[in-house]
Scaffold this active site. Structure first.
Site, PDB file in Angstrom:
ATOM      1  N   ASP A   1       0.926  -1.384   0.121  1.00 22.72           N
ATOM      2  CA  ASP A   1       0.092  -0.197  -0.177  1.00 22.72           C
ATOM      3  C   ASP A   1       0.811   1.381  -0.226  1.00 22.72           C
ATOM      4  O   ASP A   1       1.810   1.375   0.611  1.00 22.72           O
ATOM      5  CB  ASP A   1      -1.006   0.015   1.266  1.00 22.72           C
TER       6      ASP A   1
ATOM      7  N   ASP B   1      -7.776  -7.085   1.411  1.00 24.74           N
ATOM      8  CA  ASP B   1      -6.752  -7.091   2.730  1.00 24.74           C
ATOM      9  C   ASP B   1      -7.482  -6.425   3.989  1.00 24.74           C
ATOM     10  O   ASP B   1      -8.369  -5.550   3.505  1.00 24.74           O
ATOM     11  CB  ASP B   1      -5.352  -6.289   2.594  1.00 24.74           C
TER      12      ASP B   1
END
Length: 378
Positions: free
Chosen positions: A93, A272
């Site tokens: 990320d 996620d």
């Protein structure tokens, strides 16, 4: 030269689909749940255990690894895969979520974000170019554009400003990624992130603009940040028709088991969330019987395991009474066992959906799964 990133769809059931993301470091079976390893570790778990539970890919975080131990240090030590002893794919990320969650510690402008470290107060600048550079130094296989994520609910004006800033940052990320050393050699990919708050028109605009940029995959960001589930599902239904069907669809930061099954039903391929690991560290268990709070006194004398049908041996062999004792005593083993039990269930849920989609019986599978949650463990 390594084989490039690719995605194939193997079967469909309505909007849901099974597939495979092929990367030089391995194949990700979709729909997939990625355990979160924010700071180069899935908390309370060995990497070999995480793989044995069925995970094909882990998530790391640009912001946290930038602060500690530092991207350049990770690179000198051979990259994130070597450092954390995980030879399979890693998605990172970009740090956009921290733009929102650490709003009191940052200043944002067209160039990027200036952070004050939550660790020691030192200042860092995270631009789209730096975010891509960091992810390259980490050596992640799937990288994310830097974006601005706004907390919901928010005004349409604020959502529009953040969405359009994220689009401009996406273009800069693409340019930086095209120049990243090792990008071709290691078959890396870059995903764009759809923003737009809870506004349908803004979400469609974002999806269309990102599609025109031709990313290898597309993420839906800025959800599971305070809005009810029906709003999240409405945004997924709004966005999916405007994303390339032949590319992966990733819903970021989601979520509960119920979120997962409903999002897969609507065409999401990747997820996620910290929920299974965080809940495990606090005595919460996710299972085919629904959510169990192992701290409750009723478990103190219960000799049954969490689930005798679990794919993970500790879920079949340790008694609820023992797990209750470990949690009440604050023993680290309790956190480890419950985290593993939760991750095992999440991977079992994803495997069950993949099998059901292949047989075109996803609706029945979801109905049976929800019925099991409602019945509980008796």
């Amino acid at each position: 030269m390594s084989a490039p990133f690719s995605f194939q769809i193997n079967s469909r059931d309505g909007a849901a689909r099974t597939g495979a993301i092929h990367l030089p470091r391995g194949t990700i079976r979709t729909p997939a749940f990625m355990p979160v390893g924010t700071a180069a570790t899935v908390k309370a778990m060995h990497t070999h255990e995480v793989k044995s539970l069925g995970a094909d890919v882990l998530l790391g975080n640009t912001y946290h690894l930038m602060l500690r131990p530092g991207a350049e240090r990770v690179a000198r030590l051979g990259g994130l895969h070597k450092m954390m002893n995980w030879s399979h794919p890693i998605l990172t990320d970009s740090g956009g979520f921290q733009v929102m969650s650490l709003a009191k510690l940052r200043k944002l402008n067209e160039k990027g974000v200036t952070f004050q470290s939550h660790i020691d107060g030192s200042r860092y600048e995270l631009t789209p170019e730096r975010a891509i550079e960091i992810q390259g130094l980490l050596g992640s296989d799937i990288q994310m554009q830097l974006d601005e994520c706004v907390r919901l609910p928010c005004s349409d004006a604020d959502a529009a400003r953040a969405m359009r800033l994220s689009l401009r940052w996406a273009e800069r990320c693409q340019k930086a990624f095209s120049e990243q050393p090792g990008r071709v050699e290691f078959g890396r990919a870059l995903f764009g992130i759809v923003q737009g708050g809870a506004n349908r028109e803004l979400r469609v605009e974002s999806a269309r603009e990102l599609t025109a940029m031709d990313f290898q995959g597309y993420s839906i960001g800025g959800l599971a940040v305070g809005e009810p589930q029906d709003v999240m599902l409405d945004m997924i239904e709004t966005v999916i028709p405007h994303l390339p069907d032949e590319k992966p669809h990733y819903l970021m930061g989601v979520g509960t088991p119920d979120d997962l099954v409903e999002a897969v039903r609507r065409g999401i391929d990747m997820f996620d969330c910290v929920m299974p690991t965080r809940a495990g560290r606090h005595g919460q268990v996710f299972s085919r019987f629904g959510k169990i709070n192992i701290r409750n006194a009723r478990h103190a004398d219960d000799p049954r395991p969490i689930d005798e049908a679990s794919s993970w041996e500790p879920a079949r062999t340790y008694s609820r009474a023992y797990l209750h004792h470990l949690v009440k005593a604050g023993e680290i083993l309790g956190m480890m066992l419950l985290t593993g039990i939760n991750l095992a269930y999440y991977q079992e849920l994803m495997a069950g959906m993949r099998h059901a989609i292949a047989e075109q019986r996803l609706d029945d599978f979801i109905a049976q799964t929800k019925d099991g949650w409602a019945r509980g463990d008796g």
